[in-house]
Design an enzyme around this catalytic site. Structure first.
Site, PDB file in Angstrom:
ATOM      1  N   ASP A  69       0.828  -1.199   0.000  1.00 17.71           N
ATOM      2  CA  ASP A  69       0.000   0.000   0.000  1.00 17.71           C
ATOM      3  C   ASP A  69       0.860   1.245   0.000  1.00 17.71           C
ATOM      4  O   ASP A  69       2.073   1.181   0.195  1.00 17.71           O
ATOM      5  CB  ASP A  69      -0.955  -0.002   1.211  1.00 17.71           C
ATOM      6  CG  ASP A  69      -0.311  -0.544   2.477  1.00 17.71           C
ATOM      7  OD1 ASP A  69       0.920  -0.478   2.585  1.00 17.71           O
ATOM      8  OD2 ASP A  69      -1.032  -1.029   3.347  1.00 17.71           O
ATOM      9  N   ASN A 138      -7.700  -3.076  14.465  1.00 16.48           N
ATOM     10  CA  ASN A 138      -9.099  -3.293  14.052  1.00 16.48           C
ATOM     11  C   ASN A 138      -9.232  -4.454  13.058  1.00 16.48           C
ATOM     12  O   ASN A 138     -10.283  -4.643  12.460  1.00 16.48           O
ATOM     13  CB  ASN A 138      -9.682  -2.017  13.432  1.00 16.48           C
ATOM     14  CG  ASN A 138      -8.949  -1.601  12.159  1.00 16.48           C
ATOM     15  OD1 ASN A 138      -8.029  -2.281  11.711  1.00 16.48           O
ATOM     16  ND2 ASN A 138      -9.363  -0.486  11.572  1.00 16.48           N
ATOM     17  N   HIS A 140      -7.461  -4.860  10.243  1.00 20.01           N
ATOM     18  CA  HIS A 140      -7.161  -4.608   8.831  1.00 20.01           C
ATOM     19  C   HIS A 140      -5.866  -5.304   8.423  1.00 20.01           C
ATOM     20  O   HIS A 140      -4.977  -5.525   9.249  1.00 20.01           O
ATOM     21  CB  HIS A 140      -7.131  -3.102   8.508  1.00 20.01           C
ATOM     22  CG  HIS A 140      -5.940  -2.345   8.996  1.00 20.01           C
ATOM     23  ND1 HIS A 140      -6.026  -1.022   9.417  1.00 20.01           N
ATOM     24  CD2 HIS A 140      -4.623  -2.660   9.118  1.00 20.01           C
ATOM     25  CE1 HIS A 140      -4.828  -0.592   9.758  1.00 20.01           C
ATOM     26  NE2 HIS A 140      -3.956  -1.569   9.595  1.00 20.01           N
ATOM     27  N   GLU A 145      -9.812  -1.830   5.562  1.00 18.09           N
ATOM     28  CA  GLU A 145     -10.445  -1.541   6.842  1.00 18.09           C
ATOM     29  C   GLU A 145     -11.724  -2.374   6.986  1.00 18.09           C
ATOM     30  O   GLU A 145     -12.221  -2.937   5.994  1.00 18.09           O
ATOM     31  CB  GLU A 145     -10.791  -0.037   6.910  1.00 18.09           C
ATOM     32  CG  GLU A 145      -9.592   0.891   6.762  1.00 18.09           C
ATOM     33  CD  GLU A 145      -8.724   0.982   8.026  1.00 18.09           C
ATOM     34  OE1 GLU A 145      -8.697   0.028   8.817  1.00 18.09           O
ATOM     35  OE2 GLU A 145      -8.071   2.020   8.201  1.00 18.09           O
TER      36      GLU A 145
HETATM   37  C1  F6R Z   1       1.510  -1.635   6.273  1.00 16.04           C
HETATM   38  C2  F6R Z   1       0.131  -2.104   6.347  1.00 16.04           C
HETATM   39  C3  F6R Z   1      -0.658  -2.122   7.607  1.00 16.04           C
HETATM   40  C4  F6R Z   1       0.156  -2.542   8.833  1.00 16.04           C
HETATM   41  C5  F6R Z   1      -0.714  -2.540  10.082  1.00 16.04           C
HETATM   42  C6  F6R Z   1       0.086  -2.851  11.330  1.00 16.04           C
HETATM   43  O1  F6R Z   1       2.004  -1.722   4.938  1.00 16.04           O
HETATM   44  O2  F6R Z   1      -0.384  -2.458   5.338  1.00 16.04           O
HETATM   45  O3  F6R Z   1      -1.732  -3.010   7.466  1.00 16.04           O
HETATM   46  O4  F6R Z   1       0.700  -3.813   8.631  1.00 16.04           O
HETATM   47  O5  F6R Z   1      -1.327  -1.297  10.221  1.00 16.04           O
HETATM   48  O6  F6R Z   1       1.017  -1.819  11.553  1.00 16.04           O
HETATM   49  P1  F6R Z   1       2.161  -1.979  12.635  1.00 16.04           P
HETATM   50  O7  F6R Z   1       3.016  -3.117  12.200  1.00 16.04           O
HETATM   51  O8  F6R Z   1       2.915  -0.681  12.598  1.00 16.04           O
HETATM   52  O9  F6R Z   1       1.491  -2.241  13.942  1.00 16.04           O
END
Ligand code: F6R
Length: 265
Positions: A69, A138, A140, A145
């Site tokens: 992303d 959450n 995702h 989301e």
């Molecule tokens: C990052 C992504 C997000 C993260 C998620 C967890 O490329 O796609 O889904 O993997 O938000 O983030 P962290 O690892 O910082 O807790």
């Protein structure tokens, strides 16, 4: 789903790195395609892969990488762009050429067209051999989301207030956190041939429990991974704390090191 509950950061990084090495060995010669995630969860595994590259000769020659992303509005060189993050935390420290690291262009004039083109680029590259994922509190994965279609493709998504707040730590001012992103869809991610997801901390415990044991639902997007045949989940004790079947996962991992018939206790 293969669930590993690990005791510390070193073990977590090692188990994830081992999945990378296995994938690189299996697709040797054919140019492995890696799917890379940003965020804090995969960083120890990237650091371990860099160590193995420097000290043990692990090579990424011929590897291409696709990011999950990118924030809408941030060009690839922006200091908070995911493209820059992955270069700084992983790819520029190993033998992966910058030109082989692809991400959706957050600064594209037509983000929707860019998203569709990015999805096609992944398919044209032969698909992803190994996708590494984190998980949001959450539920995702990437920026899918709650409410995302389980069949979704790469597209423009609006970030929830919770995700914006979770990600504010990477920005100087919380008002600077972009509110939209280009994100691979749940359907896109599930086309990866192998997936490894890693998470730490109590804040992820509910999402991890839903991922592994909840009903498949758009309410918890990561549950869509239950439909994938090759997913490894690597979590610390805190992130595993709400797994009802934790004892079974530990027992099952132990059996992998015994013979075909488990010894009677
Ligand atoms: C990052 C992504 C997000 C993260 C998620 C967890 O490329 O796609 O889904 O993997 O938000 O983030 P962290 O690892 O910082 O807790």
């Amino acid at each position: 789903m293969e669930i590993h509950i690990v005791t510390d950061a070193v073990e977590r990084a090692g188990v994830v790195a081992d999945v990378f090495v296995r994938t690189l060995q299996e697709s040797v010669g054919s140019g492995t395609v890696l799917g890379l995630a940003t965020g804090s969860s995969p960083v120890p595994a990237y650091t371990e892969l860099i160590r193995r590259h420097r000290e043990e000769g692990l090579s990424f020659a011929g590897v291409r990488a696709f990011l999950l992303d990118e924030y809408v509005g941030l060009p690839p060189g922006h200091e908070q762009s995911y493209h820059r993050f992955i270069r700084e935390n992983f790819t520029s420290h190993v033998d992966i050429d910058d030109s082989a690291v692809l991400s959706p262009d957050g600064s594209a004039a037509d983000p929707a067209a860019e998203a569709a083109a990015y999805d096609r680029r992944i398919t044209e590259a032969g698909g992803v051999d190994l996708q590494i994922l984190g998980i949001g509190s959450n539920g995702h994965i990437a920026f899918n989301e709650p409410g995302s279609s389980l069949a979704s493709r790469t597209r423009v998504v609006g970030l929830t207030r919770r995700t914006i707040a979770d990600n504010a730590r990477f920005f100087e001012n919380s008002e600077d956190v972009p509110v939209r992103a280009l994100s691979q869809g749940l359907g896109t991610i599930r086309e990866a041939r192998r997936i490894v997801l890693t998470a730490t901390g109590e804040g992820k415990a509910e999402a991890v429990a839903q991922l592994a044991e909840g009903a498949i639902s758009a309410r918890w997007p990561a549950t869509s991974l239950q439909l994938h045949p090759d997913v490894t989940v690597v979590v610390d004790e805190a992130a595993a704390s709400r797994l009802e079947l934790a004892d079974y996962y530990r027992y099952a991992r132990g059996l992998e090191h015994s013979g075909p018939v488990a010894p009677h206790s």
